[in-house]
Design an enzyme around this catalytic site. Structure first.
Site, PDB file in Angstrom:
ATOM      1  CG  ASN A 332      -0.447  -1.144   4.600  1.00  0.00           C
ATOM      2  OD1 ASN A 332      -0.208   0.158   4.684  1.00  0.00           O
ATOM      3  ND2 ASN A 332      -0.636  -1.958   5.353  1.00  0.00           N
ATOM      4  CB  CYS A 394       1.678  -5.594  -4.160  1.00  0.00           C
ATOM      5  SG  CYS A 394       0.287  -4.685  -5.216  1.00  0.00           S
ATOM      6  CG  ASP A 396      -6.181  -6.565  -4.257  1.00  0.00           C
ATOM      7  OD1 ASP A 396      -6.339  -7.714  -4.203  1.00  0.00           O
ATOM      8  OD2 ASP A 396      -6.558  -5.514  -3.317  1.00  0.00           O
ATOM      9  CG  ASP A 399      -2.607   0.558  -4.754  1.00  0.00           C
ATOM     10  OD1 ASP A 399      -2.891   1.587  -5.389  1.00  0.00           O
ATOM     11  OD2 ASP A 399      -3.191  -0.050  -3.912  1.00  0.00           O
ATOM     12  NE  ARG A 400       1.933  -2.675  -1.619  1.00  0.00           N
ATOM     13  CZ  ARG A 400       1.703  -3.445  -0.351  1.00  0.00           C
ATOM     14  NH1 ARG A 400       2.578  -3.489   0.568  1.00  0.00           N
ATOM     15  NH2 ARG A 400       0.588  -3.802  -0.257  1.00  0.00           N
TER      16      ARG A 400
END
Length: 622
Positions: A332, A394, A396, A399-400
């Site tokens: 994370n 991921c 939400d 990001d990833r």
């Protein structure tokens, strides 16, 4: 219309291009020109706030007496000593007329601390300690009498963190003009049309036109033709932040797709949602050739399970038939933030020479890069082979998820490896789909300890750099292009990376009131071109994501250290550019001779007596 709050500010005599790493040529006897308009390069809309004599505590060359100038955009230091024996450092420090230059956009500053007190003993123990977001720290010592640092501290704090002091971010007062409008680079309808969409299985919907379905998604979405807008609303209730599965990319031949979304809201009780389950099956059925939909959950398995406690979770086999789920073990935002801090510890100010390999390994930075690339390769391979369509998420989905979809698309689609194609990829998968740039970078915000800060976009650019090293002819852009993007990720000179999502940018009228970074780049493309680029269609790139093939991006992470020998530009690249320029010069000369010759031929009085006289003899080095 552009904000005119600072229209009356004196504008620079420099044009925008000349301001990139511009330095002073003329100085007075004490090493600095007292006329600020001559001493400091300024952008249109940039105004002087103050200047002060300081001692710059250079970590490489010791204390250096200089004058620091602060504008509403930058901190600029020029040494007063003209007989310095210094090694030039790219961008941060340069030596002009044997003087040291420090040019730091205020947006790069993360934290400003007071160093020492009025009664501090020791030379240069009283002053300011500045932490930056781009792997460097700055220390300035000031005279102890009369609270000499107070005004500098307050001015820097106000203008480095304008949002915390009800001031505008510099991008909104920047009055630069370029001959290209970077805001025109990305048009979602045109980009989806390039992919062959809409078609019989996928449609464009404007259900999110007013951001009512999902406030962090763009207004235009591509969804299965068989899913109605009412279906989408029901699915949104079961996805974190209402971020429903939508199409990112479709394979031009086998028609498998990459779809992105957020986690399902399963929770501890194992809730189910028939609309969400049916919707994923509809996505699978858009391609009759595949029997399963592959779900790549970017998180480690243990984290995905832990997310159930906060209402999240993942797609279980018993609820989602005809799917297969894989966890990609990417950590994370908090783990990534700590990892980058460890990298900074070993590269700045001094490189950890004695145990370099073990020190680098202990940061786990390249391990994270490896996991991100490995995940993207799996996504790309699944789609390229035609074995399955892929859904990526991921927690939400901002990001990833963005890292994986954009890298997989870069591997699959050669269009994104061009300069404008890459700009479109960043606009689409990162900016438009709501990567939280404001939260992750902290533009104009003094809260340096904010837990939301994280180098997610930096990791993506690092992965792109790793790919460009392994495929040196596959990308139209060079290393400078990637470094320029990262520098302006922080600088706040352009509106491109401001705010968390499109709805916020629309409210702030970002495209009307600010300049796009792509305007700077596309008006000076030659600077950012890779001379070895060979355009290829439909070649899939599979980088080797082994630790043996990954390396620390020294020219970025250690660029502030003058003792690290920088080869800027690369000597082979430099020679190749020289040869290309020579070739162009000879072609031009040949054309001029041919024109002159044709003019002679058309004149009967100068008609040649023999065929050999008709062609001029052109000598070349080749």
């Amino acid at each position: 219309m552009r904000s005119s709050s600072m229209a009356s500010a004196p504008t620079s005599k420099y044009n925008s291009r000349s301001l990139e790493n511009e330095s002073i040529k003329r100085t007075s006897r004490d090493g600095v020109n007292r006329d600020l308009s001559e001493a400091v390069p300024r952008l249109p809309g940039e105004i002087r706030i103050t200047d002060k004599e300081v001692i710059y505590i250079c970590p490489f060359n010791g204390p250096i007496k200089g004058r620091v100038y602060i504008t509403n955009y930058r901190l600029y230091l020029r040494s007063l000593e003209t007989k310095l024996s210094l090694s030039p450092v790219v961008n941060l420090t340069s030596c002009q007329d044997s003087a040291l230059i420090l040019d730091v956009p205020l947006g790069v500053i993360s934290r400003i601390e007071k160093m020492g007190g009025a009664t501090s003993r020791g030379e240069n123990s009283y002053g300011l300690d500045i932490t930056c977001k781009d792997m460097r720290n700055l220390r300035f010592a000031l005279k102890q009498e009369g609270h000499s640092r107070r005004d500098m501290f307050e001015i820097l704090t106000r203008h480095a963190f304008p949002l915390s002091h009800s001031l505008p971010i510099f991008a909104f007062v920047n009055e630069e003009k370029f001959n290209v409008d970077g805001w025109m680079v990305y048009n979602p309808v045109e980009e989806y049309r390039r992919q062959g969409l809409p078609n019989h299985h996928w449609r464009i919907t404007f259900i999110n036109k007013c951001y009512e379905l999902c406030d962090t998604y763009p207004p235009l979405l591509v969804v299965p033709f068989r899913a109605t807008d009412e279906d989408l609303k029901r699915v949104a209730t079961f996805r974190s932040r209402n971020r429903i599965p939508v199409l990112s990319w479709i394979h031009p031949e086998n028609k498998t797709v990459i779809v992105r979304c957020s986690q399902p809201l399963v929770g501890m009780s194992g809730k189910r949602n028939k609309d969400d389950e049916k919707y994923l099956d509809v996505i699978r059925e858009t391609n009759r050739q595949i029997s399963k939909l592959t779900i790549y959950d970017a998180r480690p398995n243990v984290n995905a399970v832990a997310n159930k406690a906060t209402g999240g979770g993942y797609e279980s086999d018993d609820a989602y038939h005809n799917t297969e789920l894989f966890f990609l073990d990417i950590h994370n935002i908090h783990v990534m933030r700590e990892s980058l801090k460890k990298v900074k510890d070993i590269v700045y100010p001094n490189v950890e020479e004695s145990h370099w390999l073990s020190s680098l390994e202990s940061t786990h930075w390249l391990e994270h890069i490896k996991l991100i690339l490995t995940g993207a390769i799996q996504v790309a391979d699944k789609v390229s082979s035609g074995r399955s369509s892929v859904l990526v998420h991921c927690s939400d989905g901002w990001d990833r998820t963005a890292q994986l979809t954009s890298l997989a698309m870069l591997m699959l689609d050669s269009f994104y490896r061009s300069i404008e194609g890459f700009e479109i990829l960043v606009q689409k998968e990162w900016i438009s789909f709501g990567h939280k740039f404001a939260s992750r970078i902290g533009h104009g915000d003094k809260n340096h300890a904010d837990a939301d800060r994280s180098p997610i976009f930096l990791q993506f650019i690092d992965c792109v750099w790793q790919m460009s090293k392994q495929f040196p002819t596959a990308f139209e852009f060079n290393e400078r292009f990637l470094m320029t993007i990262l520098d302006h990720l922080y600088s706040c000179r352009f509106g491109t990376f401001l705010y968390n999502c499109e709805s916020a940018r629309e409210r702030q009228k970002v495209t009307e009131r600010t300049v796009s970074l792509w305007s700077l780049i596309n008006s000076n493309k030659d600077t950012f071109k890779n001379p070895f680029y060979t355009k290829e269609i439909n070649r899939v790139l599979y980088p080797v994501a082994s630790m043996r093939h990954l390396e620390l991006w020294v020219n970025y992470y250690i660029r502030w250290n003058p003792r690290i020998k920088q080869q800027q530009p690369n000597p082979v690249e430099q020679r190749y550019m020289e040869l290309l320029a020579l070739r162009d010069e000879y072609i031009k000369r040949l054309e001029e001779l041919q024109l002159a010759n044709s003019a002679k031929l058309s004149d009967p009085s100068t008609s040649p007596s023999s065929p050999s006289q008709m062609l001029p003899h052109v000598q070349t080095h080749f």
